[in-house]
Design an enzyme around this catalytic site. Structure first.
Site, PDB file in Angstrom:
ATOM      1  N   HIS A  65       0.812  -1.219   0.000  1.00  0.00           N
ATOM      2  CA  HIS A  65       0.000   0.000   0.000  1.00  0.00           C
ATOM      3  C   HIS A  65       0.845   1.270   0.000  1.00  0.00           C
ATOM      4  O   HIS A  65       0.322   2.356  -0.249  1.00  0.00           O
ATOM      5  CB  HIS A  65      -1.016  -0.012   1.161  1.00  0.00           C
ATOM      6  CG  HIS A  65      -0.455   0.194   2.517  1.00  0.00           C
ATOM      7  ND1 HIS A  65      -0.192  -0.832   3.400  1.00  0.00           N
ATOM      8  CD2 HIS A  65      -0.133   1.331   3.175  1.00  0.00           C
ATOM      9  CE1 HIS A  65       0.262  -0.341   4.537  1.00  0.00           C
ATOM     10  NE2 HIS A  65       0.308   0.975   4.426  1.00  0.00           N
ATOM     11  N   ASP A 113      -0.377  -7.737   1.443  1.00  0.00           N
ATOM     12  CA  ASP A 113       0.196  -6.392   1.464  1.00  0.00           C
ATOM     13  C   ASP A 113       1.728  -6.463   1.479  1.00  0.00           C
ATOM     14  O   ASP A 113       2.374  -6.247   2.502  1.00  0.00           O
ATOM     15  CB  ASP A 113      -0.331  -5.660   2.705  1.00  0.00           C
ATOM     16  CG  ASP A 113      -0.023  -4.176   2.698  1.00  0.00           C
ATOM     17  OD1 ASP A 113       0.424  -3.665   1.648  1.00  0.00           O
ATOM     18  OD2 ASP A 113      -0.229  -3.520   3.735  1.00  0.00           O
ATOM     19  N   SER A 207       4.401   2.040   7.836  1.00  0.00           N
ATOM     20  CA  SER A 207       4.102   1.091   6.776  1.00  0.00           C
ATOM     21  C   SER A 207       5.368   0.536   6.146  1.00  0.00           C
ATOM     22  O   SER A 207       6.298   1.274   5.833  1.00  0.00           O
ATOM     23  CB  SER A 207       3.257   1.774   5.702  1.00  0.00           C
ATOM     24  OG  SER A 207       2.060   2.255   6.238  1.00  0.00           O
TER      25      SER A 207
END
Length: 263
Positions: A65, A113, A207
């Site tokens: 992402h 992911d 992230s």
């Protein structure tokens, strides 16, 4: 009622919120995590920052992402950094040649992911820039294992982003906790992690950073529950190990002059 509240407040650790918000952690010893990568992602309208980690001199792993954005113009990796707002002698700044998002990645609901970034040139492996190992397929980490998550970013929900690398210790939790409290949690491809006291964790960012257990990167920061920092879902690297190895082999083939995939 509490469970419903938790579910409605679940969030993806969005990259545009910064490189990460390590809450309840501490400042890392400078260059003690030499595998860490700081990702600078330029789009036609924004400037995104994420974490990642070096698994081969030409390859960095991160969260899909982070680069699942329209209009990306350039992705740069900074290795060997402690303070990302300084030009430290140890830093190596390398552009990303291309990135391979897992073909079954889904942003909503969050699944698979993971992204592999191919660097334009090999990193120079030295004291402050080193590789980290990843687990083999089906290799797992035990519930209760205390792991480390490093990242740059805010140390509170409203505070400024940290210039220096921070780190937080989190425990691997029972799968049932995430299955109850996180929507779309999949034990096969995710690891349930967090602090039972709800006082520390990653938040709205970090992230792509690694979950480091027993000196291996077992997970990738993916998404969590926004209400109380607990629990969090990390991408389970061992589940994707065959796919990672396949992409690394393709990278190597492309580096051979005259090969069909080379420029």
């Amino acid at each position: 009622m509490l469970l419903l509240l938790l579910l409605t407040n679940a969030f993806v650790l969005l990259p545009w919120a910064g490189a990460g918000r390590i809450i309840g952690g501490k400042k890392a010893v400078a260059h003690s995590r030499p595998y860490m990568a700081f990702l600078e992602i330029e789009t036609d309208s924004d400037y995104i920052k994420c974490g990642g980690f070096l698994i081969r001199p030409d390859a960095v792993l991160s969260a899909a992402h982070c680069v699942d954005e329209e209009g990306i113009e350039n992705v740069t990796v900074i290795l060997g950094a402690h303070n990302v707002n300084r030009q430290e002698p140890s830093q190596q700044k390398i552009r990303v040649e291309k990135w391979i998002i897992h073909p079954e990645y889904s942003p909503k609901p969050v699944k698979n992911d993971i992204v592999l970034l191919k660097l334009e040139q090999n990193a120079i492996i030295k004291k402050n820039v080193r590789l980290i190992s990843i687990p083999k397929e089906n290799e797992s980490v035990r519930v209760g294992t205390e792991c480390n998550v490093p990242g740059w970013g805010q140390t509170s929900v409203t505070g400024p982003r940290s210039d220096v690398l921070m780190e937080v210790k989190l425990k691997v939790q029972k799968e049932e906790i995430c299955e109850q409290l996180l929507p779309d949690y999949e034990p096969q491809s995710m690891i349930c992690v967090g602090d039972e006291n709800h006082k520390k964790g990653t938040y709205e960012g970090d992230s792509g950073g690694p979950l480091v257990c027993n000196k291996k990167a077992y997970g990738i920061v993916s998404y969590g529950c926004g209400c109380n920092l607990f629990p969090e879902a990390f991408t389970r690297i061992s589940h994707f190990e065959p796919w990672i190895r396949e992409q690394l082999r393709k990278f190597a083939i492309q580096d051979i002059p005259g090969s069909p995939s080379s420029d």
